[in-house]
Design a protein around this motif. Sequence first.
Motif, PDB file in Angstrom:
ATOM      1  N   SER A 246     -41.675 -40.754   8.738  1.00  0.00           N
ATOM      2  CA  SER A 246     -40.989 -39.618   8.120  1.00  0.00           C
ATOM      3  C   SER A 246     -42.001 -38.690   7.451  1.00  0.00           C
ATOM      4  O   SER A 246     -42.810 -39.126   6.629  1.00  0.00           O
ATOM      5  CB  SER A 246     -39.983 -40.105   7.079  1.00  0.00           C
ATOM      6  OG  SER A 246     -38.950 -40.841   7.686  1.00  0.00           O
ATOM      7  N   THR A 247     -41.920 -37.422   7.787  1.00  0.00           N
ATOM      8  CA  THR A 247     -42.910 -36.453   7.315  1.00  0.00           C
ATOM      9  C   THR A 247     -42.624 -35.976   5.901  1.00  0.00           C
ATOM     10  O   THR A 247     -43.522 -35.909   5.065  1.00  0.00           O
ATOM     11  CB  THR A 247     -42.954 -35.240   8.263  1.00  0.00           C
ATOM     12  OG1 THR A 247     -43.209 -35.690   9.599  1.00  0.00           O
ATOM     13  CG2 THR A 247     -44.048 -34.279   7.836  1.00  0.00           C
ATOM     14  N   PHE A 248     -41.357 -35.638   5.622  1.00  0.00           N
ATOM     15  CA  PHE A 248     -41.004 -35.039   4.341  1.00  0.00           C
ATOM     16  C   PHE A 248     -39.962 -35.885   3.606  1.00  0.00           C
ATOM     17  O   PHE A 248     -39.139 -36.556   4.228  1.00  0.00           O
ATOM     18  CB  PHE A 248     -40.445 -33.618   4.549  1.00  0.00           C
ATOM     19  CG  PHE A 248     -41.374 -32.706   5.292  1.00  0.00           C
ATOM     20  CD1 PHE A 248     -42.558 -32.279   4.706  1.00  0.00           C
ATOM     21  CD2 PHE A 248     -41.081 -32.286   6.578  1.00  0.00           C
ATOM     22  CE1 PHE A 248     -43.437 -31.443   5.385  1.00  0.00           C
ATOM     23  CE2 PHE A 248     -41.942 -31.446   7.266  1.00  0.00           C
ATOM     24  CZ  PHE A 248     -43.125 -31.033   6.673  1.00  0.00           C
ATOM     25  N   LYS A 249     -40.013 -35.819   2.301  1.00  0.00           N
ATOM     26  CA  LYS A 249     -39.002 -36.483   1.483  1.00  0.00           C
ATOM     27  C   LYS A 249     -37.669 -35.757   1.633  1.00  0.00           C
ATOM     28  O   LYS A 249     -37.631 -34.540   1.817  1.00  0.00           O
ATOM     29  CB  LYS A 249     -39.418 -36.465   0.009  1.00  0.00           C
ATOM     30  CG  LYS A 249     -40.728 -37.179  -0.289  1.00  0.00           C
ATOM     31  CD  LYS A 249     -41.093 -37.036  -1.763  1.00  0.00           C
ATOM     32  CE  LYS A 249     -42.415 -37.701  -2.069  1.00  0.00           C
ATOM     33  NZ  LYS A 249     -42.789 -37.558  -3.496  1.00  0.00           N
ATOM     34  N   ASN A 250     -36.586 -36.510   1.531  1.00  0.00           N
ATOM     35  CA  ASN A 250     -35.264 -35.882   1.536  1.00  0.00           C
ATOM     36  C   ASN A 250     -35.014 -35.209   0.190  1.00  0.00           C
ATOM     37  O   ASN A 250     -35.053 -35.867  -0.850  1.00  0.00           O
ATOM     38  CB  ASN A 250     -34.178 -36.921   1.794  1.00  0.00           C
ATOM     39  CG  ASN A 250     -34.165 -37.420   3.224  1.00  0.00           C
ATOM     40  OD1 ASN A 250     -34.416 -36.659   4.163  1.00  0.00           O
ATOM     41  ND2 ASN A 250     -33.887 -38.693   3.402  1.00  0.00           N
ATOM     42  N   PRO A 251     -34.739 -33.900   0.173  1.00  0.00           N
ATOM     43  CA  PRO A 251     -34.360 -33.255  -1.093  1.00  0.00           C
ATOM     44  C   PRO A 251     -33.041 -33.833  -1.603  1.00  0.00           C
ATOM     45  O   PRO A 251     -32.265 -34.410  -0.831  1.00  0.00           O
ATOM     46  CB  PRO A 251     -34.202 -31.781  -0.698  1.00  0.00           C
ATOM     47  CG  PRO A 251     -34.916 -31.632   0.611  1.00  0.00           C
ATOM     48  CD  PRO A 251     -34.782 -32.952   1.298  1.00  0.00           C
ATOM     49  N   ASP A 252     -32.799 -33.706  -2.880  1.00  0.00           N
ATOM     50  CA  ASP A 252     -31.562 -34.231  -3.469  1.00  0.00           C
ATOM     51  C   ASP A 252     -30.340 -33.725  -2.717  1.00  0.00           C
ATOM     52  O   ASP A 252     -30.141 -32.502  -2.571  1.00  0.00           O
ATOM     53  CB  ASP A 252     -31.449 -33.815  -4.939  1.00  0.00           C
ATOM     54  CG  ASP A 252     -32.436 -34.564  -5.830  1.00  0.00           C
ATOM     55  OD1 ASP A 252     -32.954 -35.606  -5.391  1.00  0.00           O
ATOM     56  OD2 ASP A 252     -32.670 -34.090  -6.960  1.00  0.00           O
ATOM     57  N   GLY A 253     -29.541 -34.670  -2.220  1.00  0.00           N
ATOM     58  CA  GLY A 253     -28.298 -34.312  -1.563  1.00  0.00           C
ATOM     59  C   GLY A 253     -28.435 -33.708  -0.188  1.00  0.00           C
ATOM     60  O   GLY A 253     -27.436 -33.257   0.396  1.00  0.00           O
ATOM     61  N   GLN A 254     -29.646 -33.688   0.367  1.00  0.00           N
ATOM     62  CA  GLN A 254     -29.870 -33.072   1.673  1.00  0.00           C
ATOM     63  C   GLN A 254     -30.756 -33.972   2.532  1.00  0.00           C
ATOM     64  O   GLN A 254     -31.406 -34.890   2.038  1.00  0.00           O
ATOM     65  CB  GLN A 254     -30.515 -31.694   1.514  1.00  0.00           C
ATOM     66  CG  GLN A 254     -29.650 -30.681   0.770  1.00  0.00           C
ATOM     67  CD  GLN A 254     -30.376 -29.369   0.542  1.00  0.00           C
ATOM     68  OE1 GLN A 254     -31.330 -29.296  -0.226  1.00  0.00           O
ATOM     69  NE2 GLN A 254     -29.925 -28.317   1.189  1.00  0.00           N
ATOM     70  N   LYS A 255     -30.768 -33.703   3.832  1.00  0.00           N
ATOM     71  CA  LYS A 255     -31.600 -34.433   4.777  1.00  0.00           C
ATOM     72  C   LYS A 255     -32.728 -33.527   5.267  1.00  0.00           C
ATOM     73  O   LYS A 255     -32.468 -32.412   5.746  1.00  0.00           O
ATOM     74  CB  LYS A 255     -30.770 -34.912   5.965  1.00  0.00           C
ATOM     75  CG  LYS A 255     -29.651 -35.899   5.607  1.00  0.00           C
ATOM     76  CD  LYS A 255     -30.229 -37.217   5.116  1.00  0.00           C
ATOM     77  CE  LYS A 255     -29.125 -38.248   4.905  1.00  0.00           C
ATOM     78  NZ  LYS A 255     -29.673 -39.531   4.374  1.00  0.00           N
ATOM     79  N   ALA A 256     -33.948 -34.014   5.158  1.00  0.00           N
ATOM     80  CA  ALA A 256     -35.083 -33.196   5.576  1.00  0.00           C
ATOM     81  C   ALA A 256     -34.979 -32.817   7.047  1.00  0.00           C
ATOM     82  O   ALA A 256     -35.249 -31.666   7.428  1.00  0.00           O
ATOM     83  CB  ALA A 256     -36.392 -33.936   5.294  1.00  0.00           C
TER      84      ALA A 256
END
Length: 323
Positions: A246-256
């Motif tokens: 996985s390249t990026f962290k999932n932002p709060d409440g969202q999927k990268a």
Amino acid sequence: MNFRQHNDWAMNDRGGAPSSEVEGAVSAPVPIEGIRGKLTADAPLAKLVWFKAGGHADWLFEPADLDDLTEFLARLDGQLPVMALGLGSNMIVRDGGVPGIVIRLGKPFSKAEALDDCILSCGGGASGILVSSTARDAGVAGLEFLRGIPGTVGGFVRMNGGAYGREVSDILIDCDVILPGGELVTLPAADLQYTYRHSALPDGAVVVSARFQGTPGDPKEIGTEMDRIAEARENSQPLRTKTGGSTFKNPDGQKAWQLVDEAGCRGLMMGGAQVSEKHTNFMINTGDATSADIEGLGEEVRRRVYAHCGVELEWEIQRVGRA
């Protein structure tokens, strides 16, 4: 942090070479008499990371056992930067290489053992697959998600690795860590101050073992859940390619992945690097990508996502070394 001196030399295997082994033409960074591990100057790292790209380590040390690593780091005494390397699954090694010492934990650190009270004791070099399989065979539930983390105990303890609704902070009791000066300490989970994909472990600290807490379970049911996780990964992720997880962290409440996709980045290329068509939160090396290609592509994705929806994606993949 409340460091406690650790005197039980857990996971220690006194095998290994009878004397030090040094490869490379330059002088060793520390006196090597009595050091039994393998020390290599200007060591290529591309073959050791999943992306199969990147430069060399100034020095690569592969310790014979725990005593050997502790002695080596004590002699080094913080004079050079230290970085631990596991399976290299969540890492970009920049093309200019890694300064200082890269520590690679081998077989003496790759054991996993079920103890009483559903506790798993694991070496820092043990893979998530080994740990979860050992737990399954012992009838210990709650560690199945480690089957979905492509790394080693040292890495996912440091980064609070997680998958399929759970993370390391849910199961970690404590871990044994060698600090840059060579001191071996035990840190309870609370001292790591876990947040999403982050811990308060000091730079240069090497996780050499950890204890995880599970619950009683049925081996067949545990195995079924592990198979489900393995199948889900196979179906959704580009596992058969040169990738970095996985390249990026999932932002709060969202999927990268969804933000990347909506910004039109599916299949986007830079040099030999590409955003995966199969899972847009993965980048792949199509064959001849440099680490500059891979990192540059990631930055371009971040730029496009921010322009599209105002969300600034944070890197989950570690980017290390000189540009």
